[in-house]
Design an enzyme around this catalytic site. Structure first.
Site, PDB file in Angstrom:
ATOM      1  N   HIS A  81       0.864  -1.193   0.000  1.00  0.00           N
ATOM      2  CA  HIS A  81       0.000   0.000   0.000  1.00  0.00           C
ATOM      3  C   HIS A  81       0.891   1.229   0.000  1.00  0.00           C
ATOM      4  O   HIS A  81       1.213   1.789   1.054  1.00  0.00           O
ATOM      5  CB  HIS A  81      -0.927  -0.037   1.222  1.00  0.00           C
ATOM      6  N   GLU A  95     -11.247   3.298   5.792  1.00  0.00           N
ATOM      7  CA  GLU A  95     -10.192   4.208   6.287  1.00  0.00           C
ATOM      8  C   GLU A  95     -10.897   5.247   7.166  1.00  0.00           C
ATOM      9  O   GLU A  95     -10.698   5.297   8.365  1.00  0.00           O
ATOM     10  CB  GLU A  95      -9.465   4.869   5.112  1.00  0.00           C
TER      11      GLU A  95
HETATM   12  N1  HPA Z   1      -6.807   7.200   0.986  1.00  0.00           N
HETATM   13  C1  HPA Z   1      -7.470   7.501  -0.125  1.00  0.00           C
HETATM   14  N2  HPA Z   1      -6.882   7.953  -1.205  1.00  0.00           N
HETATM   15  C2  HPA Z   1      -5.570   8.145  -1.200  1.00  0.00           C
HETATM   16  C3  HPA Z   1      -4.834   7.860  -0.085  1.00  0.00           C
HETATM   17  C4  HPA Z   1      -5.484   7.349   1.076  1.00  0.00           C
HETATM   18  O1  HPA Z   1      -4.892   7.051   2.133  1.00  0.00           O
HETATM   19  N3  HPA Z   1      -3.548   8.166  -0.395  1.00  0.00           N
HETATM   20  C5  HPA Z   1      -3.524   8.604  -1.665  1.00  0.00           C
HETATM   21  N4  HPA Z   1      -4.759   8.587  -2.158  1.00  0.00           N
HETATM   22 ZN    ZN Z   2      -3.896   4.667   0.390  1.00  0.00          ZN
END
Ligand code: HPA
Ligand code: ZN
Length: 350
Positions: free
Chosen positions: A25, A208
């Site tokens: 990731h 997230e």
């Molecule tokens: N989340 C969503 N989109 C993203 C992220 C992330 O952590 N990093 C780069 N694009």
């Molecule tokens: Zn990401």
């Protein structure tokens, strides 16, 4: 499972650095350091809304995902030429090699670039050339995963897929990133179904900032093989049980979560909970130039904050190898190297 003998606490950082590991990731645009942003801006004659490297760095005080994305897309605006994409990825690979990364699966956001008139060929060819050189010059196995921006439409995602198909052999999968809340996975059901038909690997950011329901629909509607982040699954015991049973990997990014205020402090992160519940959690850097550290820095800070053990170290490295999309023979070789590293540290204790 490999039975791990604990190493003394003072030697754990050395072991964390030395162990072979996969990074699953990492947004390659998130590896653009402020110095390189300014160097590329000069090289390409792009004007930046920041006076200096220091002024740009001072703006890295994020309150949530969107506050980061606004700056991240501005930073990516300096990328115009194939060599720019190569240079960015190469700088990442040199740091990854120093961190004993043996396998890297790089996310890239083509829509961020094609929307500015940069051809898809420029993006993919520059990144691909860096992946090839990472293999031959640094011994890192590397592949690309194309991410669709979820704040844009599914129609836009389909058009992006169409533009990328002439380069089908240069990326191994697709993902879903950008602003999560309000853009659930099911918005992209048709384009992910098409990608599955094309034999592409499927992953998606889910949980997230968004609710556990987004993780369920990433699994059941998009049929992804891994969940990126997924830390909100801890709010849903049935989901936790399913993830543990199916060993669906989560690509967790602790420093990212701290910097985007998903957890108030690294000490509050739930990585230990996820691991101890038997989930296939992995540890990753997400956007290392923005969040204060590359992969080993994530390991060191997270282990210190959560008081994780030698067994957790082995499990995280092993999970990263298991969860990667690399060929089985490579996974076997890296697992062997991992076990040898741990044996070496134990032997040196006596
Ligand atoms: N989340 C969503 N989109 C993203 C992220 C992330 O952590 N990093 C780069 N694009
Ligand atoms: Zn990401």
């Amino acid at each position: 499972m490999f039975k791990v003998h604990p190493v003394p606490a003072h030697r754990l950082p050395e072991l964390l650095r030395a162990m072979p590991k996969a990074e699953l990731h990492i947004h390659i645009e998130g590896s653009l350091e402020p110095e390189m942003i300014f160097a590329l801006a000069r090289r390409n004659g792009v004007a930046l809304p920041y006076a200096s490297v220091e002024a740009l760095r001072a703006a890295y005080a994020f309150t949530d995902l969107q506050s980061f994305l606004d700056i991240y897309y501005a930073g990516a605006s300096v990328l115009l030429k194939e060599q720019d994409f190569f240079d960015m990825a190469w700088a990442y690979f040199e740091k990854a090699a120093a961190d004993n990364v043996v396998r890297a699966e790089l996310f890239f956001d083509p829509q961020t670039h094609t929307a500015r008139g940069v051809p898809m060929a420029v993006v993919i060819n520059g990144l691909h050339r860096a992946c090839v050189d990472a293999g031959s010059q640094l011994g890192i196995s590397a592949d690309l995963i194309l991410c669709f921006l979820r704040h844009l439409s599914e129609e836009d995602a389909f058009a992006t897929l169409e533009q990328a198909l002439p380069f089908r052999d240069r990326f191994i999968g697709v993902g879903l990133d950008s602003s999560e809340v309000g853009h659930p996975p099911e918005k992209f059901a048709r384009v992910f179904a098409r990608c599955a038909e094309l034999g592409l690997h499927l992953v998606a950011h889910a949980g997230e900032e968004g609710p556990p329901a987004y993780i369920w629909s990433a699994l059941d509607v998009l049929k992804v093989e891994r969940i990126d982040h997924g830390v909100q699954s801890a709010k849903d015991p049935a989901l936790m049980a399913r993830l543990a049973k199916e060993r669906t990997p989560l690509t967790v990014c602790p420093l990212s979560n701290q910097k985007l205020c998903v957890f108030p402090d690294l000490k509050d992160h739930n990585l230990r909970t996820l691991l101890d519940a038997g989930l296939c959690a992995t540890l990753n850097s997400d956007d290392p130039a923005y969040f204060g550290g590359y992969l080993n820095e994530n390991f060191l800070q997270t282990f210190a904050a959560l008081h994780l053990s030698t067994q957790h170290a082995w499990t995280l490295a092993h999970n990263s190898i298991e969860a990667s999309f690399a060929p089985a023979v490579d996974k076997q070789r890296w697992t062997h190297q991992l076990n040898q590293t741990f044996e070496r540290f134990v032997e040196h204790d006596y």
